[in-house]
Design a protein around this motif. Sequence first.
Motif, PDB file in Angstrom:
ATOM      1  N   HIS A   1       1.195  -1.143  -0.149  1.00  0.00           N
ATOM      2  CA  HIS A   1       0.394   0.253  -0.254  1.00  0.00           C
ATOM      3  C   HIS A   1       0.894   1.206  -0.130  1.00  0.00           C
ATOM      4  CE1 HIS A   1      -4.124  -1.652   0.643  1.00  0.00           C
ATOM      5  NE2 HIS A   1      -3.519  -2.716   1.410  1.00  0.00           N
ATOM      6  N   LEU A   2       1.825   1.535   1.018  1.00  0.00           N
ATOM      7  CA  LEU A   2       2.837   2.759   0.558  1.00  0.00           C
ATOM      8  C   LEU A   2       3.246   2.793  -0.548  1.00  0.00           C
ATOM      9  CD1 LEU A   2       4.293   4.776   2.102  1.00  0.00           C
ATOM     10  CD2 LEU A   2       6.108   3.122   2.981  1.00  0.00           C
ATOM     11  N   GLU A   3       3.510   1.833  -0.948  1.00  0.00           N
ATOM     12  CA  GLU A   3       4.505   1.785  -2.450  1.00  0.00           C
ATOM     13  C   GLU A   3       3.802   2.238  -3.755  1.00  0.00           C
ATOM     14  OE1 GLU A   3       5.776  -1.849  -3.154  1.00  0.00           O
ATOM     15  OE2 GLU A   3       7.818  -1.451  -1.603  1.00  0.00           O
ATOM     16  N   ALA A   4       2.307   1.628  -3.537  1.00  0.00           N
ATOM     17  CA  ALA A   4       1.254   1.937  -4.533  1.00  0.00           C
ATOM     18  C   ALA A   4       1.160   3.303  -4.132  1.00  0.00           C
ATOM     19  CB  ALA A   4       0.356   1.394  -4.698  1.00  0.00           C
ATOM     20  N   ALA A   5       1.491   4.022  -3.045  1.00  0.00           N
ATOM     21  CA  ALA A   5       0.619   5.339  -2.627  1.00  0.00           C
ATOM     22  C   ALA A   5       1.157   6.309  -2.697  1.00  0.00           C
ATOM     23  CB  ALA A   5       0.385   5.860  -1.243  1.00  0.00           C
ATOM     24  N   LEU A   6       3.104   5.877  -2.983  1.00  0.00           N
ATOM     25  CA  LEU A   6       4.077   6.585  -3.078  1.00  0.00           C
ATOM     26  C   LEU A   6       4.536   6.773  -5.175  1.00  0.00           C
ATOM     27  CD1 LEU A   6       6.960   5.431  -0.687  1.00  0.00           C
ATOM     28  CD2 LEU A   6       5.640   7.895  -0.849  1.00  0.00           C
ATOM     29  N   ALA A   7       4.175   5.943  -5.374  1.00  0.00           N
ATOM     30  CA  ALA A   7       4.437   5.784  -6.567  1.00  0.00           C
ATOM     31  C   ALA A   7       3.364   6.957  -7.478  1.00  0.00           C
ATOM     32  CB  ALA A   7       3.519   4.560  -7.328  1.00  0.00           C
ATOM     33  N   SER A   8       1.874   6.747  -6.854  1.00  0.00           N
ATOM     34  CA  SER A   8       0.489   7.657  -7.423  1.00  0.00           C
ATOM     35  C   SER A   8       1.007   9.179  -7.315  1.00  0.00           C
ATOM     36  CB  SER A   8      -0.665   7.366  -6.304  1.00  0.00           C
ATOM     37  OG  SER A   8      -1.208   8.230  -7.179  1.00  0.00           O
ATOM     38  N   ARG A   9       1.875   9.008  -5.540  1.00  0.00           N
ATOM     39  CA  ARG A   9       2.525  10.172  -5.325  1.00  0.00           C
ATOM     40  C   ARG A   9       3.374  10.848  -6.319  1.00  0.00           C
ATOM     41  NH1 ARG A   9       0.221  14.966  -3.934  1.00  0.00           N
ATOM     42  NH2 ARG A   9       2.387  16.385  -2.747  1.00  0.00           N
ATOM     43  N   ALA A  10       3.952  10.352  -6.753  1.00  0.00           N
ATOM     44  CA  ALA A  10       5.202  10.841  -7.583  1.00  0.00           C
ATOM     45  C   ALA A  10       4.560  10.752  -8.861  1.00  0.00           C
ATOM     46  CB  ALA A  10       6.506   9.507  -8.154  1.00  0.00           C
ATOM     47  N   ARG A  11       4.033  10.344  -9.900  1.00  0.00           N
ATOM     48  CA  ARG A  11       3.220  10.281 -11.174  1.00  0.00           C
ATOM     49  C   ARG A  11       1.843  11.885 -10.774  1.00  0.00           C
ATOM     50  NH1 ARG A  11       1.572   4.786 -10.808  1.00  0.00           N
ATOM     51  NH2 ARG A  11      -0.660   5.520 -10.057  1.00  0.00           N
ATOM     52  N   MET A  12       1.890  12.117  -9.363  1.00  0.00           N
ATOM     53  CA  MET A  12       1.265  13.520  -9.384  1.00  0.00           C
ATOM     54  C   MET A  12       2.030  14.572  -9.855  1.00  0.00           C
ATOM     55  SD  MET A  12      -1.670  12.985  -7.207  1.00  0.00           S
ATOM     56  CE  MET A  12      -2.109  14.600  -6.852  1.00  0.00           C
ATOM     57  N   ALA A  13       2.570  14.548  -9.367  1.00  0.00           N
ATOM     58  CA  ALA A  13       3.883  15.368  -9.571  1.00  0.00           C
ATOM     59  C   ALA A  13       4.478  15.847 -10.629  1.00  0.00           C
ATOM     60  CB  ALA A  13       5.025  15.452  -8.142  1.00  0.00           C
ATOM     61  N   THR A  14       4.054  14.992 -11.502  1.00  0.00           N
ATOM     62  CA  THR A  14       4.655  15.829 -12.739  1.00  0.00           C
ATOM     63  C   THR A  14       3.394  15.904 -13.478  1.00  0.00           C
ATOM     64  OG1 THR A  14       4.179  13.272 -14.031  1.00  0.00           O
ATOM     65  CG2 THR A  14       6.537  13.688 -12.488  1.00  0.00           C
ATOM     66  N   MET A  15       2.558  16.040 -13.282  1.00  0.00           N
ATOM     67  CA  MET A  15       1.262  16.420 -13.691  1.00  0.00           C
ATOM     68  C   MET A  15       1.286  17.911 -14.048  1.00  0.00           C
ATOM     69  SD  MET A  15      -0.939  13.247 -12.916  1.00  0.00           S
ATOM     70  CE  MET A  15      -2.819  14.419 -13.706  1.00  0.00           C
ATOM     71  N   PRO A  16       0.317  18.967 -14.536  1.00  0.00           N
ATOM     72  CA  PRO A  16       0.273  20.087 -13.618  1.00  0.00           C
ATOM     73  C   PRO A  16      -0.828  20.090 -12.936  1.00  0.00           C
ATOM     74  CG  PRO A  16      -0.081  19.694 -16.179  1.00  0.00           C
ATOM     75  CD  PRO A  16       0.015  18.266 -16.157  1.00  0.00           C
ATOM     76  N   SER A  17      -1.248  20.895 -12.572  1.00  0.00           N
ATOM     77  CA  SER A  17      -2.350  21.319 -11.389  1.00  0.00           C
ATOM     78  C   SER A  17      -3.552  21.627 -12.515  1.00  0.00           C
ATOM     79  CB  SER A  17      -2.319  21.961 -10.301  1.00  0.00           C
ATOM     80  OG  SER A  17      -0.468  21.146  -9.803  1.00  0.00           O
ATOM     81  N   LEU A  18      -4.616  21.254 -11.890  1.00  0.00           N
ATOM     82  CA  LEU A  18      -5.774  21.987 -13.054  1.00  0.00           C
ATOM     83  C   LEU A  18      -6.278  23.328 -12.231  1.00  0.00           C
ATOM     84  CD1 LEU A  18      -7.399  18.325 -12.418  1.00  0.00           C
ATOM     85  CD2 LEU A  18      -6.671  18.974 -14.840  1.00  0.00           C
TER      86      LEU A  18
END
Length: 71
Positions: free
Chosen positions: A15-32
């Motif tokens: 769960h921790l690894e999935a959450a960290l991976a998700s957060r890393a993907r979000m950081a590369t996306m522009p904010s809406l």
Amino acid sequence: MADSIDLANENSQRHLEAALASRARMATMPSLTHCEDCDEPIPEARRNAVPGVATCIECQSINEHKSKGIR
């Protein structure tokens, strides 16, 4: 054979690894600029503070409560 504590630790780690991976993907996306849930504007300060943000503070709070089973 793994005991229940080992299994719980492995599950927690996944769960921790999935959450960290998700957060890393979000950081590369522009904010809406507008919330994807309610379509209200997302303040610039929030967009700058949370890279890749997609929801306003109110909707994010609601989503977090729902995911924790809080009404």
